[in-house]
Design a protein around this motif. Structure first.
Motif, PDB file in Angstrom:
ATOM      1  N   VAL A 262       4.724   9.119 -20.417  1.00  0.00           N
ATOM      2  CA  VAL A 262       4.865   7.973 -19.526  1.00  0.00           C
ATOM      3  C   VAL A 262       3.727   7.933 -18.508  1.00  0.00           C
ATOM      4  CG1 VAL A 262       6.267   7.087 -17.611  1.00  0.00           C
ATOM      5  CG2 VAL A 262       7.352   7.649 -19.807  1.00  0.00           C
ATOM      6  N   ILE A 263       3.470   9.039 -17.844  1.00  0.00           N
ATOM      7  CA  ILE A 263       2.431   9.057 -16.811  1.00  0.00           C
ATOM      8  C   ILE A 263       1.051   8.826 -17.427  1.00  0.00           C
ATOM      9  CG2 ILE A 263       2.078  11.563 -16.824  1.00  0.00           C
ATOM     10  CD1 ILE A 263       2.118   9.328 -13.672  1.00  0.00           C
ATOM     11  N   GLU A 264       0.817   9.372 -18.631  1.00  0.00           N
ATOM     12  CA  GLU A 264      -0.469   9.170 -19.301  1.00  0.00           C
ATOM     13  C   GLU A 264      -0.646   7.709 -19.701  1.00  0.00           C
ATOM     14  OE1 GLU A 264      -2.985  11.155 -19.716  1.00  0.00           O
ATOM     15  OE2 GLU A 264      -2.081  12.999 -18.943  1.00  0.00           O
ATOM     16  N   ASN A 265       0.428   7.060 -20.151  1.00  0.00           N
ATOM     17  CA  ASN A 265       0.358   5.635 -20.452  1.00  0.00           C
ATOM     18  C   ASN A 265      -0.059   4.834 -19.233  1.00  0.00           C
ATOM     19  OD1 ASN A 265       1.276   4.196 -23.110  1.00  0.00           O
ATOM     20  ND2 ASN A 265       2.502   6.081 -23.042  1.00  0.00           N
ATOM     21  N   CYS A 266       0.440   5.234 -18.080  1.00  0.00           N
ATOM     22  CA  CYS A 266       0.172   4.483 -16.845  1.00  0.00           C
ATOM     23  C   CYS A 266      -1.236   4.686 -16.309  1.00  0.00           C
ATOM     24  CB  CYS A 266       1.199   4.849 -15.779  1.00  0.00           C
ATOM     25  SG  CYS A 266       2.870   4.252 -16.124  1.00  0.00           S
ATOM     26  N   VAL A 267      -1.810   5.879 -16.502  1.00  0.00           N
ATOM     27  CA  VAL A 267      -3.129   6.161 -15.903  1.00  0.00           C
ATOM     28  C   VAL A 267      -4.278   5.913 -16.869  1.00  0.00           C
ATOM     29  CG1 VAL A 267      -2.114   7.847 -14.328  1.00  0.00           C
ATOM     30  CG2 VAL A 267      -3.170   8.641 -16.453  1.00  0.00           C
ATOM     31  N   GLU A 268      -3.982   5.708 -18.157  1.00  0.00           N
ATOM     32  CA  GLU A 268      -5.038   5.555 -19.159  1.00  0.00           C
ATOM     33  C   GLU A 268      -6.029   4.447 -18.781  1.00  0.00           C
ATOM     34  OE1 GLU A 268      -6.918   6.085 -23.060  1.00  0.00           O
ATOM     35  OE2 GLU A 268      -5.628   7.347 -21.816  1.00  0.00           O
ATOM     36  N   ALA A 269      -5.536   3.243 -18.532  1.00  0.00           N
ATOM     37  CA  ALA A 269      -6.442   2.125 -18.236  1.00  0.00           C
ATOM     38  C   ALA A 269      -7.111   2.241 -16.863  1.00  0.00           C
ATOM     39  CB  ALA A 269      -5.705   0.797 -18.371  1.00  0.00           C
ATOM     40  N   PRO A 270      -6.381   2.593 -15.786  1.00  0.00           N
ATOM     41  CA  PRO A 270      -7.067   2.733 -14.507  1.00  0.00           C
ATOM     42  C   PRO A 270      -8.228   3.724 -14.549  1.00  0.00           C
ATOM     43  CG  PRO A 270      -4.705   2.692 -14.167  1.00  0.00           C
ATOM     44  CD  PRO A 270      -4.918   2.735 -15.646  1.00  0.00           C
ATOM     45  N   VAL A 271      -8.058   4.826 -15.277  1.00  0.00           N
ATOM     46  CA  VAL A 271      -9.109   5.849 -15.344  1.00  0.00           C
ATOM     47  C   VAL A 271     -10.252   5.408 -16.249  1.00  0.00           C
ATOM     48  CG1 VAL A 271      -9.643   8.203 -16.118  1.00  0.00           C
ATOM     49  CG2 VAL A 271      -7.574   7.767 -14.771  1.00  0.00           C
ATOM     50  N   HIS A 272      -9.917   4.916 -17.448  1.00  0.00           N
ATOM     51  CA  HIS A 272     -10.955   4.662 -18.457  1.00  0.00           C
ATOM     52  C   HIS A 272     -11.514   3.252 -18.405  1.00  0.00           C
ATOM     53  CE1 HIS A 272     -10.444   8.584 -20.300  1.00  0.00           C
ATOM     54  NE2 HIS A 272      -9.128   8.396 -20.295  1.00  0.00           N
ATOM     55  N   VAL A 273     -10.779   2.303 -17.854  1.00  0.00           N
ATOM     56  CA  VAL A 273     -11.278   0.928 -17.764  1.00  0.00           C
ATOM     57  C   VAL A 273     -11.825   0.627 -16.366  1.00  0.00           C
ATOM     58  CG1 VAL A 273     -10.681  -1.519 -17.979  1.00  0.00           C
ATOM     59  CG2 VAL A 273      -9.698   0.146 -19.570  1.00  0.00           C
ATOM     60  N   LYS A 274     -11.063   1.008 -15.334  1.00  0.00           N
ATOM     61  CA  LYS A 274     -11.497   0.738 -13.957  1.00  0.00           C
ATOM     62  C   LYS A 274     -12.351   1.847 -13.374  1.00  0.00           C
ATOM     63  CE  LYS A 274      -8.904  -1.509 -10.999  1.00  0.00           C
ATOM     64  NZ  LYS A 274      -7.780  -1.888 -10.093  1.00  0.00           N
ATOM     65  N   GLY A 275     -12.350   3.030 -14.024  1.00  0.00           N
ATOM     66  CA  GLY A 275     -13.131   4.150 -13.505  1.00  0.00           C
ATOM     67  C   GLY A 275     -12.500   4.802 -12.288  1.00  0.00           C
ATOM     68  N   MET A 276     -11.185   4.669 -12.143  1.00  0.00           N
ATOM     69  CA  MET A 276     -10.475   5.238 -10.999  1.00  0.00           C
ATOM     70  C   MET A 276     -10.387   6.759 -11.103  1.00  0.00           C
ATOM     71  SD  MET A 276      -6.619   4.159  -9.711  1.00  0.00           S
ATOM     72  CE  MET A 276      -7.001   2.411  -9.692  1.00  0.00           C
ATOM     73  N   ASP A 277     -10.446   7.418  -9.972  1.00  0.00           N
ATOM     74  CA  ASP A 277     -10.234   8.863  -9.928  1.00  0.00           C
ATOM     75  C   ASP A 277      -8.836   9.176 -10.467  1.00  0.00           C
ATOM     76  OD1 ASP A 277     -10.865  11.662  -8.725  1.00  0.00           O
ATOM     77  OD2 ASP A 277      -8.912  11.131  -7.889  1.00  0.00           O
ATOM     78  N   ARG A 278      -8.723  10.232 -11.280  1.00  0.00           N
ATOM     79  CA  ARG A 278      -7.454  10.507 -11.946  1.00  0.00           C
ATOM     80  C   ARG A 278      -6.327  10.788 -10.955  1.00  0.00           C
ATOM     81  NH1 ARG A 278      -5.494  11.516 -16.898  1.00  0.00           N
ATOM     82  NH2 ARG A 278      -3.528  12.647 -16.917  1.00  0.00           N
ATOM     83  N   LYS A 279      -6.605  11.556  -9.910  1.00  0.00           N
ATOM     84  CA  LYS A 279      -5.557  11.865  -8.935  1.00  0.00           C
ATOM     85  C   LYS A 279      -5.075  10.602  -8.232  1.00  0.00           C
ATOM     86  CE  LYS A 279      -6.597  16.725  -7.941  1.00  0.00           C
ATOM     87  NZ  LYS A 279      -6.972  17.701  -6.892  1.00  0.00           N
ATOM     88  N   GLU A 280      -6.013   9.718  -7.919  1.00  0.00           N
ATOM     89  CA  GLU A 280      -5.644   8.451  -7.290  1.00  0.00           C
ATOM     90  C   GLU A 280      -4.788   7.621  -8.240  1.00  0.00           C
ATOM     91  OE1 GLU A 280      -7.698   4.365  -5.483  1.00  0.00           O
ATOM     92  OE2 GLU A 280      -8.953   5.937  -6.352  1.00  0.00           O
ATOM     93  N   ALA A 281      -5.194   7.584  -9.511  1.00  0.00           N
ATOM     94  CA  ALA A 281      -4.441   6.816 -10.504  1.00  0.00           C
ATOM     95  C   ALA A 281      -3.025   7.372 -10.669  1.00  0.00           C
ATOM     96  CB  ALA A 281      -5.172   6.827 -11.847  1.00  0.00           C
ATOM     97  N   GLU A 282      -2.900   8.686 -10.694  1.00  0.00           N
ATOM     98  CA  GLU A 282      -1.575   9.304 -10.829  1.00  0.00           C
ATOM     99  C   GLU A 282      -0.693   8.986  -9.628  1.00  0.00           C
ATOM    100  OE1 GLU A 282      -1.063  13.322 -11.914  1.00  0.00           O
ATOM    101  OE2 GLU A 282      -2.315  13.204 -13.712  1.00  0.00           O
ATOM    102  N   ALA A 283      -1.278   9.012  -8.438  1.00  0.00           N
ATOM    103  CA  ALA A 283      -0.496   8.705  -7.236  1.00  0.00           C
ATOM    104  C   ALA A 283       0.009   7.263  -7.271  1.00  0.00           C
ATOM    105  CB  ALA A 283      -1.353   8.940  -5.988  1.00  0.00           C
ATOM    106  N   ILE A 284      -0.859   6.341  -7.690  1.00  0.00           N
ATOM    107  CA  ILE A 284      -0.452   4.934  -7.792  1.00  0.00           C
ATOM    108  C   ILE A 284       0.615   4.767  -8.868  1.00  0.00           C
ATOM    109  CG2 ILE A 284      -1.234   2.593  -8.370  1.00  0.00           C
ATOM    110  CD1 ILE A 284      -3.980   3.418  -7.173  1.00  0.00           C
ATOM    111  N   ALA A 285       0.406   5.423 -10.019  1.00  0.00           N
ATOM    112  CA  ALA A 285       1.374   5.332 -11.120  1.00  0.00           C
ATOM    113  C   ALA A 285       2.734   5.874 -10.705  1.00  0.00           C
ATOM    114  CB  ALA A 285       0.849   6.084 -12.336  1.00  0.00           C
ATOM    115  N   GLU A 286       2.746   6.990  -9.995  1.00  0.00           N
ATOM    116  CA  GLU A 286       4.021   7.580  -9.563  1.00  0.00           C
ATOM    117  C   GLU A 286       4.748   6.661  -8.585  1.00  0.00           C
ATOM    118  OE1 GLU A 286       2.753  11.403  -8.224  1.00  0.00           O
ATOM    119  OE2 GLU A 286       2.903  12.302 -10.230  1.00  0.00           O
TER     120      GLU A 286
END
Length: 286
Positions: free
Chosen positions: A134-158
């Protein structure tokens, strides 16, 4: 660029008299989305016929219509998952015109990508990656499409998983979730991209009837907190309760536009009346 400029000159966006900013729209706000004269042909089939829409930030609008009326094609044209034959879409200042003869190249594709970053899509069939948690589904696009930092993406996803009530499922895989839970994950995934507009394509139509309520509650909460949403739906109670404005589509054009208490409770167009009378008859037989 000349083809794009010429197309835009022939399509001047006109706001429908019934398109008035909703109750949560801030004073003086400009529309966040404008789609002008959208048309689509599939061979000889004229699916969209010069359909236009205006949406302000903070609004929820619902599109109703019978199956095959063109409503899902219209929604998918807003972020060019379906390439329109004619028309212009503007979302948060990014403008893309139809290009049926593919005269434009990489520059237009870059604008389509920018448009899609601003318009998150929630599909009928969830479209989650089965091999990702679930968490990987949520952070996949922010990290790989938007170039977001992974920790930031995880915090937003959570944060958004908590909003849809699925914090405890962050490490589960889609196969271990119910249909309602998968759709709520899909909503959290779309929110994690932080789009300006959320597009919902009949988000409850693939669900067991017992699971529809949990998804509609999440969507209703988003509507009431001022999340901008365009929802193609058959859920009449949701449209009546959550929408600022309702559009009834018939044969590729908007036959009626207005607040839900007018379009649903007291429709003026005979096509809307017929659809709603049939809908209510079917509902009473369930």
């Amino acid at each position: 660029m000349s083809a794009n400029v010429n197309t835009q000159r022939t399509h001047v966006h006109q706001i429908h008299p019934a398109e008035k900013p909703g109750v949560l729209v801030k004073a003086g706000a400009e529309p966040v989305l404008k789609a002008t004269s959208m048309a689509k042909w599939f061979g000889e089939n004229h699916v969209l016929r010069s359909a236009s829409i205006t949406v302000w930030p903070g609004e929820t609008v619902c599109i109703l219509g019978r199956s095959g009326s063109g409503k899902s094609t219209f929604l998918r044209s807003l972020n060019f998952l379906e390439d329109p034959t004619d028309g212009i879409v503007e979302i948060d200042g990014v403008v893309v015109a139809a290009d049926p003869f593919h005269k434009e190249g990489k520059e237009r594709q870059a604008r389509i990508q920018e448009l899609r970053l601003r318009a998150g899509m929630v599909f009928q069939e969830f479209n989650l990656f089965p091999h990702l948690s679930v968490i990987e589904n949520c952070v996949e696009a922010p990290v790989h499409v938007k170039g977001m930092d992974r920790k930031e993406a995880e915090a937003i996803a959570e944060k958004y998983l908590a909003k849809v009530g699925l914090s405890e499922k962050r490490d589960e895989y889609p196969s271990r979730l119910s249909g309602g839970q998968r759709q709520r994950v899909a909503i959290a995934r779309a929110l994690t991209m932080q789009p300006k507009v959320l597009l919902f394509d009949e988000p409850t139509s693939a669900l067991d009837p017992t699971l529809v309520g949990e998804v509609l509650k999440v969507m209703s909460d988003l509507a009431h907190e001022g999340r901008t949403m365009i929802v193609v739906t058959h859920e009449m109670d949701f449209a009546h309760e959550a929408a600022d404005r309702v559009y009834y589509m018939d044969q590729g054009e908007f036959a009626e536009v207005g607040p839900p208490e007018q379009v649903i409770d007291a429709p003026k167009d005979p096509r809307t009346k017929e659809f709603l009378s049939r809908f209510r008859t079917l509902g009473s037989k369930k």
